[in-house]
Motif scaffolding. Structure first.
Motif, PDB file in Angstrom:
ATOM      1  N   TYR A 100       0.836  -1.193   0.000  1.00 33.72           N
ATOM      2  CA  TYR A 100       0.000   0.000   0.000  1.00 33.72           C
ATOM      3  C   TYR A 100       0.878   1.253   0.000  1.00 33.72           C
ATOM      4  O   TYR A 100       1.581   1.520   0.983  1.00 33.72           O
ATOM      5  CB  TYR A 100      -0.916  -0.004   1.218  1.00 33.72           C
ATOM      6  N   MET A 134       1.486   4.186   3.064  1.00 29.39           N
ATOM      7  CA  MET A 134       1.007   3.678   4.349  1.00 29.39           C
ATOM      8  C   MET A 134       2.183   3.245   5.212  1.00 29.39           C
ATOM      9  O   MET A 134       3.210   2.794   4.702  1.00 29.39           O
ATOM     10  CB  MET A 134       0.022   2.525   4.151  1.00 29.39           C
ATOM     11  N   GLU A 188      -3.692   4.262  10.572  1.00 32.17           N
ATOM     12  CA  GLU A 188      -3.881   5.017   9.336  1.00 32.17           C
ATOM     13  C   GLU A 188      -5.211   5.780   9.362  1.00 32.17           C
ATOM     14  O   GLU A 188      -6.065   5.528  10.219  1.00 32.17           O
ATOM     15  CB  GLU A 188      -3.874   4.051   8.147  1.00 32.17           C
ATOM     16  N   HIS A 219      -8.010   4.377   4.682  1.00 29.41           N
ATOM     17  CA  HIS A 219      -6.938   3.409   4.461  1.00 29.41           C
ATOM     18  C   HIS A 219      -7.228   2.109   5.210  1.00 29.41           C
ATOM     19  O   HIS A 219      -7.024   1.011   4.678  1.00 29.41           O
ATOM     20  CB  HIS A 219      -5.597   3.980   4.922  1.00 29.41           C
TER      21      HIS A 219
END
Length: 319
Positions: free
Chosen positions: A270, A273, A281, A285
């Protein structure tokens, strides 16, 4: 398992329970579960939490999400973690920690209610290493594993210089429980959302001190051992990892994907992230990560799980 001061919370959708058990060494260990309140569970998920964390508070959102999706979810606080007995965040033997988890999870999986259902390991960070080592002990037992930013290698910036390490390892045999290991605050480098960072620090069961010498030694040796034996991983697995993770190394998740003998393996990276994919997050997310995990589990939850779970090939999500 005889309950000891069980705590129960009920809702229309999810039922939560707590229970204390005894380890093989006589240590009192805390366990908890989230199960669907309105239907039979379609499969079993066993939670392995990260370093310095616990299950009942930190992993509550994870447990509730999975239970709402139809899974029975069981967690255990390792010795010295959370509500379990033992010197706080002292890992004198990673092998013993893994054995405690494997024994408890197997006792659940072989109960009448779950013995015919698919069973999955779920490990976050250090818990990813725990899940992989449980698989090594029980290579044909599990239907699959979800590994969230797994600790297959500790990033270089969290490891002290070689000279400092050499001195510290010498002291490990003399003062194993001392909190002398210098390292960055994992909360600062792992949790992106400032509100979640404050919430995590308010958790009374969070370990806030420096790593103890023996604990740091066990973590480093475990990560080195796993890194060398990635080709022994054979079960179906999903890895989710933030590309900007500064706690565990995303490149080693790529290496695990490439090296594992599993016929069914998926890696999702990701962009932008951090380490705390399921907690630290922004909400959108977190929703994305859980959506990917639940979709992966859903495709593999229908099969009955005796000794040889079926394998299914899936594509790597890397470009």
């Amino acid at each position: 398992m005889a309950p000891d001061m069980p705590g129960e919370q009920h809702s229309n959708v999810v039922k939560y329970e707590e229970e204390f058990i005894q380890s093989s060494q006589g240590v009192k260990l805390f366990t908890c579960r989230w199960v669907p309140a309105d239907r039979q569970a379609k499969a079993l998920i066993c939670l392995c939490h990260g370093y310095g964390i616990e299950c009942s508070i930190f992993m509550k959102d994870t447990g509730v999400r999975f239970a709402k999706a139809g899974y029975a979810v069981f967690g255990i606080d390792y010795e010295g973690h959370g509500k379990s007995a033992g010197t706080q965040c002292y890992i004198k033997s990673f092998d013993d920690l893994v054995a405690d988890c494997a024994t408890f999870f197997r006792s659940v999986a072989e109960s009448v209610e779950y013995r015919e259902k698919a069973r999955f390991l779920y490990g976050e960070s250090m818990g990813g290493a725990v899940a992989l080592l449980i698989h090594r002990k029980q290579p044909n037992y599990w239907s699959g594993a979800v590994l969230v930013a797994p600790m297959c290698k500790i990033t270089e910036e969290l490891i002290p210089p070689p000279l400092v390490l050499s001195i510290l390892w010498t002291l490990t045999a003399i003062i194993p429980t001392w909190k002398l290991m210098p390292t960055q605050d994992i909360t600062d480098v792992g949790i992106k959302d400032p509100d979640k960072r404050m919430e995590l620090r308010a958790n009374p069961y969070l370990y806030r001190g420096r790593p103890r010498l023996k604990t740091a030694f066990e973590l480093l040796m475990t990560s080195l051992d796993i890194e060398k034996r990635l080709d022994e991983v054979m079960l179906p697995f999903l890895i989710v990892h933030g590309e900007d993770d500064r706690v565990t190394d995303p490149s080693v998740s790529k290496l695990l994907y490439a090296s594992a003998k599993s016929l069914d393996k998926t890696l999702k990276l990701y962009p932008n992230m951090w380490h705390g994919l399921t907690y630290g997050e922004p909400p959108e997310h977190i929703e994305l990560v859980f959506s990917d995990i639940i979709a992966w589990l859903g495709k593999r939850s229908a099969a009955v799980c005796p000794e040889e779970p079926p394998l299914e090939t899936s594509r790597n999500s890397l470009p």
